[in-house]
Design an enzyme around this catalytic site. Sequence first.
Site, mmCIF file in Angstrom:
data_model
loop_
_atom_site.group_PDB
_atom_site.id
_atom_site.type_symbol
_atom_site.label_atom_id
_atom_site.label_comp_id
_atom_site.label_asym_id
_atom_site.label_seq_id
_atom_site.Cartn_x
_atom_site.Cartn_y
_atom_site.Cartn_z
ATOM 1 N N LYS A 134 32.843 38.635 43.708
ATOM 2 C CA LYS A 134 33.238 37.478 42.733
ATOM 3 C C LYS A 134 34.441 36.900 43.137
ATOM 4 C CE LYS A 134 34.002 38.845 38.604
ATOM 5 N NZ LYS A 134 36.106 38.664 38.135
ATOM 6 N N ASP A 152 29.978 35.632 37.083
ATOM 7 C CA ASP A 152 31.197 36.786 36.085
ATOM 8 C C ASP A 152 29.497 36.248 34.711
ATOM 9 O OD1 ASP A 152 31.154 34.213 34.434
ATOM 10 O OD2 ASP A 152 33.378 34.801 34.809
#
Length: 211
Positions: A134, A152
């Site tokens: 991420k 996320d």
Amino acid sequence: MSRADELLEKINGLKNSHVKKLVDMRMEEFKQNGGKASREIFKELCFCILTANFNAERSIEIQKKIDDGFLTLPISQLTEELRKLGHRYPQTRARYIVEARRYADSLKDVISRFKDSSLLREWLTKNIKGIGFKEASHFLRNIGYNDLAIIDFHIINILSKYGLTDRPKTMTKKKYLEIESILRKIAKLSDISLAELDLFLWYLETGKVLK
């Protein structure tokens, strides 16, 4: 109309609203970031290290206040600054940032050696502590790459709400790539890049277009 079609309709609605201008401005900002010197790009990497398991808006404020301190502050002082500014993990993040400084002057050269953004993302996760898929995707998006997904909990919430994925208990590499593949299809159907899609989805979930 299927739930997936509902989401596509919402995205297309945003593309034809004032939000499109905000997204375009962010995309231009990211492109300009990629043209900056290595040390400036490194500060963007530090921002992404801060965002792991922490609030993005607060990370933006911390980045503005510390700025060149990411490059110069001793670990004890950086830890104290992060603590004063309210970061959840001041000691760990300070350590990651100080360890990553070995790439501060060469980061731009390292990036330029990779023609494949997925391989570059892999390199970042293996060589920079505190950077997972991420965070690596976030960093690369913020310096102008537009073909990676930043997955996320906001993005998971939206996809889950529209029945496109389950909420994973843990985000393995395999699961990340599976969800990225779903987002890639949505981006293609919406005729936008993954980077733009992330900004539109973030707006749907939060009402904001952040970096």
